[in-house]
Design a protein around this motif. Structure first.
Motif, PDB file in Angstrom:
ATOM      1  N   MET A 271       0.604  -1.067   0.171  1.00 47.90           N
ATOM      2  CA  MET A 271       0.221   0.001  -0.417  1.00 47.90           C
ATOM      3  C   MET A 271       0.833   1.533   0.079  1.00 47.90           C
ATOM      4  SD  MET A 271      -2.877   0.476   2.663  1.00 47.90           S
ATOM      5  CE  MET A 271      -3.517  -1.465   2.556  1.00 47.90           C
ATOM      6  N   LYS A 273       4.639   3.392  -0.597  1.00 46.37           N
ATOM      7  CA  LYS A 273       6.142   3.557  -1.297  1.00 46.37           C
ATOM      8  C   LYS A 273       7.339   2.881  -0.536  1.00 46.37           C
ATOM      9  CE  LYS A 273       6.078   8.663  -1.713  1.00 46.37           C
ATOM     10  NZ  LYS A 273       5.930   9.680  -2.169  1.00 46.37           N
ATOM     11  N   LEU A 276       7.930   4.277   6.081  1.00 41.90           N
ATOM     12  CA  LEU A 276       7.734   5.158   6.802  1.00 41.90           C
ATOM     13  C   LEU A 276       5.996   4.745   6.406  1.00 41.90           C
ATOM     14  CD1 LEU A 276      10.428   7.807   7.055  1.00 41.90           C
ATOM     15  CD2 LEU A 276      10.074   5.637   8.234  1.00 41.90           C
ATOM     16  N   ARG A 277       6.168   5.212   5.695  1.00 43.86           N
ATOM     17  CA  ARG A 277       4.561   5.647   4.930  1.00 43.86           C
ATOM     18  C   ARG A 277       3.520   3.883   5.463  1.00 43.86           C
ATOM     19  NH1 ARG A 277       7.394   8.950   2.176  1.00 43.86           N
ATOM     20  NH2 ARG A 277       6.383  11.198   1.249  1.00 43.86           N
ATOM     21  N   THR A 279       4.319   2.093   7.349  1.00 42.42           N
ATOM     22  CA  THR A 279       4.002   2.069   9.421  1.00 42.42           C
ATOM     23  C   THR A 279       3.421   2.686   9.302  1.00 42.42           C
ATOM     24  OG1 THR A 279       6.707   1.413   9.518  1.00 42.42           O
ATOM     25  CG2 THR A 279       5.465   2.718  11.555  1.00 42.42           C
ATOM     26  N   LEU A 280       3.153   4.263   8.787  1.00 40.05           N
ATOM     27  CA  LEU A 280       1.803   4.941   8.936  1.00 40.05           C
ATOM     28  C   LEU A 280       0.689   4.037   8.625  1.00 40.05           C
ATOM     29  CD1 LEU A 280       0.881   6.877   9.901  1.00 40.05           C
ATOM     30  CD2 LEU A 280       1.312   9.066   7.829  1.00 40.05           C
ATOM     31  N   SER A 283      -0.266   1.637  11.074  1.00 42.21           N
ATOM     32  CA  SER A 283      -1.009   1.747  12.133  1.00 42.21           C
ATOM     33  C   SER A 283      -2.866   1.989  12.339  1.00 42.21           C
ATOM     34  CB  SER A 283      -0.240   3.131  12.887  1.00 42.21           C
ATOM     35  OG  SER A 283      -0.492   4.372  12.198  1.00 42.21           O
ATOM     36  N   GLN A 301      13.492   0.373  13.462  1.00 41.16           N
ATOM     37  CA  GLN A 301      12.516   1.909  14.187  1.00 41.16           C
ATOM     38  C   GLN A 301      11.291   1.422  13.396  1.00 41.16           C
ATOM     39  OE1 GLN A 301      15.209   1.334  12.123  1.00 41.16           O
ATOM     40  NE2 GLN A 301      14.939   2.189  10.376  1.00 41.16           N
ATOM     41  N   ASN A 302      11.096   0.787  12.648  1.00 38.20           N
ATOM     42  CA  ASN A 302       9.708   1.541  12.261  1.00 38.20           C
ATOM     43  C   ASN A 302       8.487   0.285  12.879  1.00 38.20           C
ATOM     44  OD1 ASN A 302      10.133   2.567   9.625  1.00 38.20           O
ATOM     45  ND2 ASN A 302      10.533   0.551   9.094  1.00 38.20           N
ATOM     46  N   PRO A 305       7.666   1.175  16.990  1.00 40.85           N
ATOM     47  CA  PRO A 305       7.078   1.915  16.831  1.00 40.85           C
ATOM     48  C   PRO A 305       5.251   1.386  17.272  1.00 40.85           C
ATOM     49  CG  PRO A 305       8.295   3.534  16.179  1.00 40.85           C
ATOM     50  CD  PRO A 305       8.434   1.501  15.974  1.00 40.85           C
ATOM     51  N   LEU A 306       5.254   1.009  16.246  1.00 43.75           N
ATOM     52  CA  LEU A 306       4.243  -0.745  15.662  1.00 43.75           C
ATOM     53  C   LEU A 306       3.305  -0.690  16.669  1.00 43.75           C
ATOM     54  CD1 LEU A 306       3.972  -1.555  11.989  1.00 43.75           C
ATOM     55  CD2 LEU A 306       2.268   0.081  13.130  1.00 43.75           C
TER      56      LEU A 306
ATOM     57  N   TRP B 268      16.377  -0.461  19.225  1.00 41.81           N
ATOM     58  CA  TRP B 268      15.485   0.766  19.031  1.00 41.81           C
ATOM     59  C   TRP B 268      15.356   0.839  17.078  1.00 41.81           C
ATOM     60  CZ3 TRP B 268      14.713   3.962  23.707  1.00 41.81           C
ATOM     61  CH2 TRP B 268      13.823   3.117  24.532  1.00 41.81           C
ATOM     62  N   ASN B 277       8.598   8.282  13.300  1.00 42.32           N
ATOM     63  CA  ASN B 277       7.464   7.229  13.357  1.00 42.32           C
ATOM     64  C   ASN B 277       6.983   7.350  14.648  1.00 42.32           C
ATOM     65  OD1 ASN B 277       7.201   5.680  10.978  1.00 42.32           O
ATOM     66  ND2 ASN B 277       9.506   4.780  11.580  1.00 42.32           N
TER      67      ASN B 277
END
Lengths: 450, 313
Positions: A271, A273, A276-277, A279-280, A283, A301-302, A305-306, B268, B277
């Motif tokens: 979904m 590219k 970072l996108r 991961t968002l 979420s 790092q992705n 946080p998720l 991390w 993020n």
């Protein structure tokens, strides 16, 4: 279609015996219809009625287990649209994707990374639940090899995505003890999938381009008694899938539509590219109703946080998360460092410890177990009172850790000061700290220089 | 039988609040559906992505974000222009830290003129947050409202214990007020009742539910905001229909998970992307539960959030 409360009531003993915990059979029937109570709570129900009602007593979204043994994970069983109405039940699984055109050593590397993504947070272990293998090469040999490589390197449940149904059948029977999720049955191949599901007991993903398409397949599967289903109605588009997930959940919960009452899978990896996108996007579907979310990224790092976000959203609002009762040493405290006490409401603990860290003043923070209540609530409930605080101070071991005998209490319970000093038999001086966490750094700095 | 997704029956609507004037004018609110539920009702205005500007060089920012602003942080005007010109901020949120008696004790006149200077240097609306004791904030914001009269400035903040001075100044000088509540639906309503009883029109109020960061109880924000939005839209509760602002950047960028380096916490991962993020997920959580204005810091997080809002609407 599920039964109404009144229809259920007709089949109950109507004795109002109260043994189910409800005042009347009608009240019990209503709760049953809402999916909020188990049929087994009625001790006097006839076998015949039980059979008729077992369907109605199932949650609006069925429970499905992916994988087997210790690493299996459970999804579904949800019965609200908004977490404050009750709680979300089974956290979504995250699945990392590998493609069958990857070299074996790259697959192994990915699996190793997936295995390493494990975090302890507030008493829970956060991890990746599954590995999704996609047959992107179109070569059945490659797909089988990729699945073998993954299966040899991890015990995590597998999700097998291929359009080659004969390969899927072969792998399902070979790996049936591992109960992989098979992707995907559609209106063309549903009969074959019914055979495979019956023979192997593996959960099956149902793929459809729209709701009608999905319901045709789930209806046929249901008629054959196959309940281990996961719905994939994905358009691999953020907006479309946002709508789809909400529509499915609403249909299952508000309309009690059994044809859509299954967990769902969303392919976040198809979904976006970049990571970072992706991961968002993932979420968004943690909050809005996906039961399995696939990812292409394995970067901490992705993922970290998720996972924290998933833990937050799936926290039961009726039972606040609790911090562990213990002495927290923040910033290498010593004999002269301030000693503070607070309650084990996780939010209280997080905010106070964060402000202490910000102050750069090393401290001992005592976190007392009051069943996860905030300072004022615990005080009002008689759980954060001088007698109990004094008992805790004595057994906590703080007196062995430091010679400092000044105890800083939250400003909201300033009135405890004198009585607490008495309870501590004059061994401690009790100092009233600030009311708000934000004032803690300033307080500590002034306290340190005084 | 063709499938119809069950829809919510909305009876209420979020109030429309105008920010800025003339060339910098923007509207927020007006929603007739839950956040991003465009398939159920109209959402006329995009959520606004504001970027932070401070009145003095901020201490304690991780290098992963300070690097983007270190060339402008001696000058709030240049800083604001960089946010708008280079990073496409929809609005500027001026965080007046220096008015705090512990951090410079800037006086009302100076603060009011600084706001004016920043406001006149950019063609986007300006939001102002104070810092420190409520009495000082009230004294300063009264003057800020006066010096920037009739500009639809959004001024923060008022609480139940201290709302009259700022609210009266905003009424008198045609500006907007931020009503702060501690993650509590009832206190939010109570304060809005007090403000409207004072004579402030409900299209001059924006609620701040006291947002916290991902991992620090953000689920409480999520649910209390969701409850406010549901009361506003499905129960037509007028005192919950004000748009919401989440001043979340300062919360995100102070947490350990964003400040610690990859060297110290290899498990991390990359510190900068981790911070991005942390900010995008925190902000998305508030957008999904009803934020109409979000205050952000990292330029890449801003870009991704703006793009995602666009996609969802």
């Amino acid at each position: 279609m599920a039964l109404s409360g009144l229809e259920i009531f007709k089949k109950l003993p109507k004795t109002n015996c109260k043994e189910c915990g409800f005042p009347t059979c009608l009240a019990f029937a209503m709760q049953l219809a809402a999916g909020k109570v188990e049929l087994e709570k009625c001790p006097h129900i006839s076998e015949e009625a039980k059979e008729a009602l077992s369907e109605a007593s199932q949650p609006p979204i069925l429970k499905v287990e992916i994988g087997s043994g210790e690493d299996a994970f459970t999804i579904g069983e949800e019965n609200v649209l908004f977490r404050h109405e009750r709680t979300f039940i089974n956290p979504n699984g995250f699945a990392v994707t590998v493609k069958d055109d990857m070299a074996a050593q790259d697959i192994e590397k990915t699996i190793k990374e997936v295995e390493g993504l494990e975090y302890e947070r507030v008493g829970q272990t956060l991890k990746i639940e599954a590995v999704c293998i996609k047959g992107t090469s179109g070569d059945s040999q490659k797909f089988k090899q990729a699945v073998d490589t993954v299966a040899e390197n991890t015990k995590k449940p597998l999700i097998l995505v291929t359009e080659d149904i004969s390969v899927l059948e072969e792998l399902a029977s070979k790996l049936k003890d591992k109960k992989p999720l098979l992707h995907a049955a559609d209106s063309e191949n549903v009969d074959k999938f019914i055979e495979i599901a019956k023979a192997t007991g593996c959960p099956v993903a149902v793929r459809g381009k729209d709701f009608e398409d999905i319901s045709k397949v789930t209806e046929k599967m249901r008629a054959q008694g196959i309940k281990n289903l996961v719905i994939d109605i994905g358009q691999r588009d953020l907006k479309e899938d946002f709508f789809n997930q909400i529509a499915l959940r609403s249909a299952a919960i508000k309309k009690k539509n059994r044809l859509f009452g299954y967990p769902t899978i969303v392919f976040a990896d198809e979904m976006a590219k970049d990571p970072l996108r992706e991961t968002l996007a993932a979420s968004i579907f943690v909050a809005k109703y996906a039961s399995i979310i696939t990812l292409s990224t394995t970067s901490p790092q992705n993922i970290f946080p998720l996972m924290v976000f998933r833990q937050n959203i799936y926290t039961d609002p009726r039972q606040p998360m609790q911090a562990e009762e213990k002495i927290y040493a923040i910033g290498n405290p010593d004999e002269s460092s301030p000693v503070l006490i607070t309650t084990n409401f996780s939010l209280t603990y997080f905010i106070i410890s964060g402000e202490i860290e910000n102050s750069k003043v090393p401290c001992w923070l005592l976190v007392m177990n009051v069943e996860g209540q905030s300072v004022l609530t615990a005080w009002a409930a008689g759980k954060f009172i001088p007698e109990l605080i004094a008992q805790y101070i004595k057994k906590s071991g703080i007196e062995e850790k430091t010679g400092n005998r000044e105890l800083i209490i939250p400003g909201y319970v300033a009135q405890l000061q004198g009585e607490l000093e008495d309870e501590l038999e004059g061994k401690w001086k009790v100092i009233v700290g600030p009311r708000e966490a934000g004032e803690v750094p300033k307080f500590l700095k002034e306290h340190a220089s005084a | 039988m063709s499938f119809q997704a069950p829809k919510n029956e909305y009876t209420g609507q979020i109030a429309k609040v105008t920010l800025g004037r003339d060339g910098s004018q923007l509207a927020v609110g007006g929603d007739k559906a839950l956040p991003f539920y465009t398939f159920e009702g109209e959402i006329p205005y995009r959520p606004v992505v504001a970027m932070e500007v401070y009145d003095s060089k901020p201490g304690n920012w991780p290098q992963t974000v300070s690097g983007y602003f270190s060339d402008v942080w001696d000058d709030p005007v240049k800083w604001a222009q960089k946010c708008v010109g280079q990073y496409s901020a929809d609005a500027i949120c001026l965080q007046l830290k220096s008015i705090n008696p512990d951090a410079g004790d800037m006086g009302p006149q100076d603060a009011g003129e600084l706001v004016k200077k920043v406001r006149e240097s950019v063609e986007v609306p300006v939001i102002v947050y104070g810092d420190g004791p409520l009495e000082k904030i009230a004294e300063v914001m009264k003057k800020v409202a006066e010096i920037n009269q009739n500009t639809n400035l959004l001024i923060g903040w008022v609480e139940e214990d201290n709302y009259k001075t700022i609210a009266a100044a905003c009424m008198g000088y045609d500006n907007n007020v931020i009503s702060l509540n501690p993650l509590d639906v009832n206190i939010a309503k109570q304060l809005n009742i007090l403000l409207t009883q004072l004579g402030l029109s409900s299209d001059r109020i924006v609620m701040d539910p006291s947002t916290t960061a991902l991992g620090y109880g953000i689920e409480y924000c999520y649910s209390s905001m969701e409850r406010l939005k549901i009361a506003a839209l499905l129960q037509d509760d007028k005192m919950t229909q004000m748009p919401m602002i989440c001043n979340i950047a300062p919360e995100v960028w102070k947490v350990k998970e964003v400040k610690e380096s990859q060297e110290d916490y290899p498990q991390w991962g990359d510190q900068e992307e981790r911070g991005i993020n942390w900010e995008t997920i925190s902000v998305m959580c508030t957008l999904l539960s009803g934020a109409n204005i979000v205050v952000m810091r990292h330029p890449r997080a801003v870009e991704i959030i703006k793009e995602t809002i666009e996609k969802l609407l």
